[in-house]
Write a protein that holds these residues in place. Sequence first.
Motif, PDB file in Angstrom:
ATOM      1  N   ASP A   1       0.908  -1.186  -0.043  1.00  0.00           N
ATOM      2  CA  ASP A   1      -0.004   0.083   0.016  1.00  0.00           C
ATOM      3  C   ASP A   1       0.763   1.061  -0.102  1.00  0.00           C
ATOM      4  OD1 ASP A   1      -2.149  -1.516  -0.055  1.00  0.00           O
ATOM      5  OD2 ASP A   1      -2.422  -1.558   2.224  1.00  0.00           O
ATOM      6  N   ALA A   2       2.093   1.374   0.706  1.00  0.00           N
ATOM      7  CA  ALA A   2       2.786   2.527   0.935  1.00  0.00           C
ATOM      8  C   ALA A   2       3.510   2.647  -0.407  1.00  0.00           C
ATOM      9  CB  ALA A   2       3.961   2.203   1.875  1.00  0.00           C
ATOM     10  N   THR A   3       3.930   1.652  -1.145  1.00  0.00           N
ATOM     11  CA  THR A   3       4.864   1.607  -2.475  1.00  0.00           C
ATOM     12  C   THR A   3       3.643   2.254  -3.333  1.00  0.00           C
ATOM     13  OG1 THR A   3       6.029  -0.261  -1.778  1.00  0.00           O
ATOM     14  CG2 THR A   3       5.923   0.603  -3.837  1.00  0.00           C
ATOM     15  N   GLU A   4       2.386   1.910  -3.495  1.00  0.00           N
ATOM     16  CA  GLU A   4       1.408   2.204  -4.398  1.00  0.00           C
ATOM     17  C   GLU A   4       0.822   3.791  -4.137  1.00  0.00           C
ATOM     18  OE1 GLU A   4      -1.613  -0.332  -4.602  1.00  0.00           O
ATOM     19  OE2 GLU A   4      -0.611  -2.176  -5.439  1.00  0.00           O
ATOM     20  N   ASN A   5       1.059   4.141  -2.828  1.00  0.00           N
ATOM     21  CA  ASN A   5       0.679   5.572  -2.467  1.00  0.00           C
ATOM     22  C   ASN A   5       1.904   6.445  -3.158  1.00  0.00           C
ATOM     23  OD1 ASN A   5      -1.908   4.751  -1.651  1.00  0.00           O
ATOM     24  ND2 ASN A   5      -1.031   4.417   0.478  1.00  0.00           N
TER      25      ASN A   5
ATOM     26  N   THR B   1       3.883   6.738  -8.477  1.00  0.00           N
ATOM     27  CA  THR B   1       2.909   7.150  -9.509  1.00  0.00           C
ATOM     28  C   THR B   1       2.956   6.009 -10.515  1.00  0.00           C
ATOM     29  OG1 THR B   1       4.551   8.333 -10.547  1.00  0.00           O
ATOM     30  CG2 THR B   1       2.953   9.400  -8.912  1.00  0.00           C
ATOM     31  N   ALA B   2       1.982   5.883 -11.699  1.00  0.00           N
ATOM     32  CA  ALA B   2       2.184   4.927 -12.544  1.00  0.00           C
ATOM     33  C   ALA B   2       3.220   5.166 -13.527  1.00  0.00           C
ATOM     34  CB  ALA B   2       0.935   5.207 -13.233  1.00  0.00           C
ATOM     35  N   ALA B   3       3.852   6.410 -13.633  1.00  0.00           N
ATOM     36  CA  ALA B   3       4.941   6.843 -14.396  1.00  0.00           C
ATOM     37  C   ALA B   3       6.298   6.066 -13.958  1.00  0.00           C
ATOM     38  CB  ALA B   3       5.041   8.182 -14.930  1.00  0.00           C
ATOM     39  N   THR B   4       6.204   6.215 -12.519  1.00  0.00           N
ATOM     40  CA  THR B   4       7.393   5.925 -11.680  1.00  0.00           C
ATOM     41  C   THR B   4       7.646   4.410 -11.991  1.00  0.00           C
ATOM     42  OG1 THR B   4       7.099   7.870 -10.361  1.00  0.00           O
ATOM     43  CG2 THR B   4       8.591   5.716  -9.486  1.00  0.00           C
ATOM     44  N   ARG B   5       6.215   3.753 -11.723  1.00  0.00           N
ATOM     45  CA  ARG B   5       6.263   2.345 -11.815  1.00  0.00           C
ATOM     46  C   ARG B   5       6.666   1.621 -13.184  1.00  0.00           C
ATOM     47  NH1 ARG B   5       1.734   3.013  -8.568  1.00  0.00           N
ATOM     48  NH2 ARG B   5       0.290   2.609 -10.389  1.00  0.00           N
ATOM     49  N   LEU B   6       6.446   2.525 -14.302  1.00  0.00           N
ATOM     50  CA  LEU B   6       6.730   2.207 -15.495  1.00  0.00           C
ATOM     51  C   LEU B   6       8.146   2.344 -15.836  1.00  0.00           C
ATOM     52  CD1 LEU B   6       5.781   1.415 -18.308  1.00  0.00           C
ATOM     53  CD2 LEU B   6       5.212   3.674 -18.749  1.00  0.00           C
ATOM     54  N   LEU B   7       8.646   3.279 -15.251  1.00  0.00           N
ATOM     55  CA  LEU B   7      10.251   3.683 -15.447  1.00  0.00           C
ATOM     56  C   LEU B   7      10.830   2.670 -14.726  1.00  0.00           C
ATOM     57  CD1 LEU B   7      10.187   7.395 -14.989  1.00  0.00           C
ATOM     58  CD2 LEU B   7      10.755   6.144 -17.039  1.00  0.00           C
ATOM     59  N   GLU B   8      10.451   2.218 -13.389  1.00  0.00           N
ATOM     60  CA  GLU B   8      10.859   1.160 -12.717  1.00  0.00           C
ATOM     61  C   GLU B   8      11.084  -0.270 -13.575  1.00  0.00           C
ATOM     62  OE1 GLU B   8      13.079  -0.657  -9.425  1.00  0.00           O
ATOM     63  OE2 GLU B   8      12.654   1.360  -9.883  1.00  0.00           O
TER      64      GLU B   8
END
Length: 291
Positions: free
Chosen positions: A23-27, A30-37
């Motif tokens: 939950d903390a990670t998703e909060n 952002t979606a862009a950050t996760r895509l970059l990751e």
Amino acid sequence: MATFNFEEYFQTKFTERLFQDPDATENHMTAATRLLEKKREMFDLEQALLAQKEEFQMKMASLNVRREELDKKELTLRGSLVKFDQFLIENDIKKQRAEKKANQERHAKEVKVAEVLEKIGDKEKLSASVKKQNKVIVREKVYRGYMERVVENTSEFNELRDVLRKHDTLSSNLNDLIEKGQVSSDALDHCKQEYYNLLMKNDETTMRYTNIIADLTWRKENAVSNAQKWESLWNHIQNTAARNVLLLGRVKMATENVYVQIYRQRGIPAKEGEDIDEQLNQDKNLHHRPF
């Protein structure tokens, strides 16, 4: 270049994900950050795969180089082995030829040595024969001189040949006498053998007749003994018969007296000439008949 360890990489990522708060990670992301990751992770994986592929290609190239070197060494070694085998074969052939030649030379040497030894033996035999003949010649010179003196001192012989002829004649006569003596000796031996055989047959015949005489003597003694026994028995039978005849006569007389007395007592005249058996029967009948 260092080898990229996929197992360690995925284990690390799994551990980070395990201890992260979803939950903390998703909060916070952002979606862009996760895509970059995700892109960064994909890039890292592609880099690692490329590095692994380059390393694998380098290893394959190195292995191919080493394989080519090993193939070259194997070909070289095979060539060396073929040459070595050929060398060994040629060496064996040369060795067999050398041994065969050495055996032939050895055999030829032995044959030559045997021939030399045989020649030496023949030479020694000839030398010994020559020495023996020389000794005979020296020894017989005395006889020749003696015969020459005999020819000179006697008128019977004119030449040495006459003496030799006379010697041959006497030698022939001596041989004839020896042969005749041998024949006579053989005939004498044959006669001795026949005489010995006759003596043996005579002894056998004498022994056989002696045995027959002994057997006949024994049979005669047995016959005499049996005759004496039967004669004694016959005498005993005769004596017994005489006594029985005497007793029978007495019985007859007594029977006749009894017969006469009974008939007198009865007042019946006695029958004369009646048999003794009939008289006995009459006595019995009259004795049992009442008066």
